[in-house]
Motif scaffolding. Structure first.
Motif, short mmCIF file in Angstrom:
data_model
loop_
_atom_site.label_atom_id
_atom_site.label_comp_id
_atom_site.label_asym_id
_atom_site.label_seq_id
_atom_site.Cartn_x
_atom_site.Cartn_y
_atom_site.Cartn_z
N TRP A 83 0.79 -1.09 0.03
CA TRP A 83 -0.02 -0.11 0.03
C TRP A 83 0.78 1.39 -0.11
N LEU A 84 2.04 1.06 0.97
CA LEU A 84 3.02 2.37 0.82
C LEU A 84 3.50 2.62 -0.63
N SER A 85 3.77 1.62 -1.09
CA SER A 85 4.35 1.52 -2.64
C SER A 85 3.55 2.09 -3.42
N ASP A 86 1.98 1.71 -3.48
CA ASP A 86 1.08 2.46 -4.25
C ASP A 86 0.78 3.92 -4.05
N ASN A 87 1.29 4.27 -2.99
CA ASN A 87 1.12 5.84 -2.44
C ASN A 87 2.31 6.57 -2.53
N GLY A 88 3.30 5.76 -3.52
CA GLY A 88 4.40 6.75 -3.56
C GLY A 88 5.63 6.65 -2.94
N LEU A 89 5.66 5.57 -2.03
CA LEU A 89 6.98 5.18 -1.18
C LEU A 89 7.29 3.65 -1.37
#
Length: 253
Positions: free
Chosen positions: A22-28
């Protein structure tokens, strides 16, 4: 200038967990997650699972994130669902219990089951009511979206617990208060339920409590089976439902 992690922290519930995907999907991305973990912004709970530094994630907040961030379907059911819906008379003493359910094709991860949460987890994998979330509703609790069993479904789940036969009278006390169940949903649950024992106990208790909604049920559409059930080894035989139950509930008035 607001950093990426500050933006995420601002938008995420405080006492919850954050999943790496989820963090990756939100740019991290993974590299950024590692960097923020090393700098103290994030604390690692398990591989790909973090909490914000200084917070203490609650179990229900974690289940909410587990469902919403990973698109999972963990249900809060049985006694916990009834408590969340206002049946406070049945609140357990001591550390509260969280009755959680997934279908047979899914299993909660070990880090979630084994962590020391604010609630004691009682977990079952079962598909005895099917896999289409019949009678499950989304509830917003403290700004968290949770999948919570309706009172109708939650009562079926109580009857299906491994220790139900030893606490039938306590379960019946709950049935006495369920005066406004929706007969259409009850009918659907009875037709979908694969446990003949649960179906017989449900109808026996509902009729004993003399609830008006029972009259709207179409019992001829329900398969109760023909086998005799010894719900308790010693008790009273109920001819209509071909089962033996404990005397304390059979003789309760």
């Amino acid at each position: 200038m607001t950093t990426k992690i500050q933006q995420i922290v601002k938008n995420a519930p405080r006492d919850t967990v954050l999943f790496g995907s989820w963090l990756s999907d939100n740019g991290l991305d993974a590299r950024g997650q590692y960097s923020y973990m090393k700098s103290g912004w994030l604390e690692r709970i398990s591989k790909g699972v973090y909490k914000i530094h200084g917070t203490s994630p609650t179990l229900l907040a974690t289940i909410s994130s587990y469902n919403t961030q990973l698109k999972k379907k963990c249900i809060v059911g049985a006694y916990t669902a009834l408590e969340l819906r206002g049946y406070s008379h049945y609140l357990s003493m001591g550390k509260p219990k969280a009755f959680l359910f997934t279908d047979k094709n899914n299993k909660l991860p070990s880090w979630l089951l084994n962590n020391n949460w604010d609630m004691t987890i009682k977990y079952m994998k079962t598909s005895f009511l099917g896999n289409d979330l019949l009678g499950v509703e989304t509830m917003s609790i403290d700004k968290l979206d949770l999948l919570v069993s309706s009172p109708e479904r939650a009562f079926f789940e109580c009857l299906n617990m491994p220790d139900a036969s030893s606490s039938l009278l306590d379960i019946y006390y709950i049935m006495e208060s369920l005066t406004t169940l929706r007969p259409k949903l009850v009918q659907q649950l009875l037709e979908s339920c694969t446990s003949q024992k649960v179906k017989r106990l449900f109808l026996y208790m509902a009729e004993k409590a003399n609830h008006p909604w029972v009259k709207a049920l179409q019992l001829d559409k329900i398969n109760f089976g023909t086998s005799r059930f010894m719900i308790t080894p010693i008790g009273k035989y109920i001819k209509k439902y071909n089962m033996t139950i404990s005397k304390d509930i059979a003789e309760y008035e």
